[in-house]
Design an enzyme around this catalytic site. Sequence first.
Site, PDB file in Angstrom:
ATOM      1  N   ARG A 159       9.168 -19.776   8.183  1.00  0.00           N
ATOM      2  CA  ARG A 159       8.737 -20.345   9.455  1.00  0.00           C
ATOM      3  C   ARG A 159       8.134 -19.240  10.310  1.00  0.00           C
ATOM      4  NH1 ARG A 159      14.281 -23.669  11.015  1.00  0.00           N
ATOM      5  NH2 ARG A 159      14.230 -25.181   9.272  1.00  0.00           N
ATOM      6  N   ASP A 193       6.386 -17.936  13.901  1.00  0.00           N
ATOM      7  CA  ASP A 193       6.537 -18.230  15.321  1.00  0.00           C
ATOM      8  C   ASP A 193       5.207 -18.627  15.950  1.00  0.00           C
ATOM      9  OD1 ASP A 193       9.256 -17.686  15.303  1.00  0.00           O
ATOM     10  OD2 ASP A 193       8.974 -15.582  15.875  1.00  0.00           O
ATOM     11  N   TYR A 200       4.121  -9.344   4.777  1.00  0.00           N
ATOM     12  CA  TYR A 200       3.500  -9.533   6.082  1.00  0.00           C
ATOM     13  C   TYR A 200       2.523  -8.397   6.357  1.00  0.00           C
ATOM     14  CZ  TYR A 200       6.691 -13.265   7.528  1.00  0.00           C
ATOM     15  OH  TYR A 200       7.369 -14.463   7.638  1.00  0.00           O
ATOM     16  N   ARG A 248       7.991  -7.941  14.078  1.00  0.00           N
ATOM     17  CA  ARG A 248       7.471  -7.621  15.406  1.00  0.00           C
ATOM     18  C   ARG A 248       8.350  -6.589  16.113  1.00  0.00           C
ATOM     19  NH1 ARG A 248       7.063 -13.180  18.256  1.00  0.00           N
ATOM     20  NH2 ARG A 248       6.564 -11.826  20.040  1.00  0.00           N
TER      21      ARG A 248
END
Length: 256
Positions: free
Chosen positions: A50, A52, A111, A203
């Site tokens: 999932r 954001d 990522y 992040r």
Amino acid sequence: MPRYALLVEYHGAPFAGWQRQNDQPSVQGAIEAALGKLEPRAHTIAAAGRTDAGVHATGQVAHCDMERDWDPFRLSEALNFHLKPAPVAIVGCALVADDWHARFDAVERRYLFRLMARRAPLTSEAGQMWRVNHPLDADAMQAGADQLLGQHDFTTFRSSICQANSPLRTLDELRVEQVERRDGALEFNFHVRARSFLHNQVRSFVGTLERVGAGGWTPDDVSSALNAKDRAACGPVCPPQGLYLAEVVYPENPFA
């Protein structure tokens, strides 16, 4: 009911994230609505992860169950037609086993975070990377990143609302790549690999490493923050627009 794996690309700006929400647009909701145009009924799809609000994907993977046998290419073409004008595209589709699962069969997630260091604002790439207006030291950021490799308790680097049962994760790669642009500005690409991630983990990493690159932290400060196992010890969490779910790895690539 035949099951299909979907390779999904999207621009996250218009969405409140991947997960379906009742009152806000989501990527999951957009794809399920498109599926409803093809087979009018309620659809529920599952994804490898999932993302954001504002986070992008070039390699998200989901699966859906259909009532009729679709040619995978025709299914992807039909979905792309009904997804317009949302910035979501099905770039791959494959028939998979009935028990294949986009999330639970994944063995690695990759990522990419894009960070630009330049004084001028972004134009054509606005919303696709994070811009800072001061120089950054790639070697210092890599030295800080190296402190995070391996298995650790990543409590410091996960959101306070993270729902994972354990903060233990194994980080396989956190590589800082420096790219000089034609205008002389430097882009920094953070390549991150692990089997799974905690909420806001990437992040949190990048926001902390940016402080190292700017000289506000030392690489050893990253190690101290990790060992503190305290969210308050984390550096600033960077904005979402530079983050991309780049690839999900399976024992056998369903799209090969």
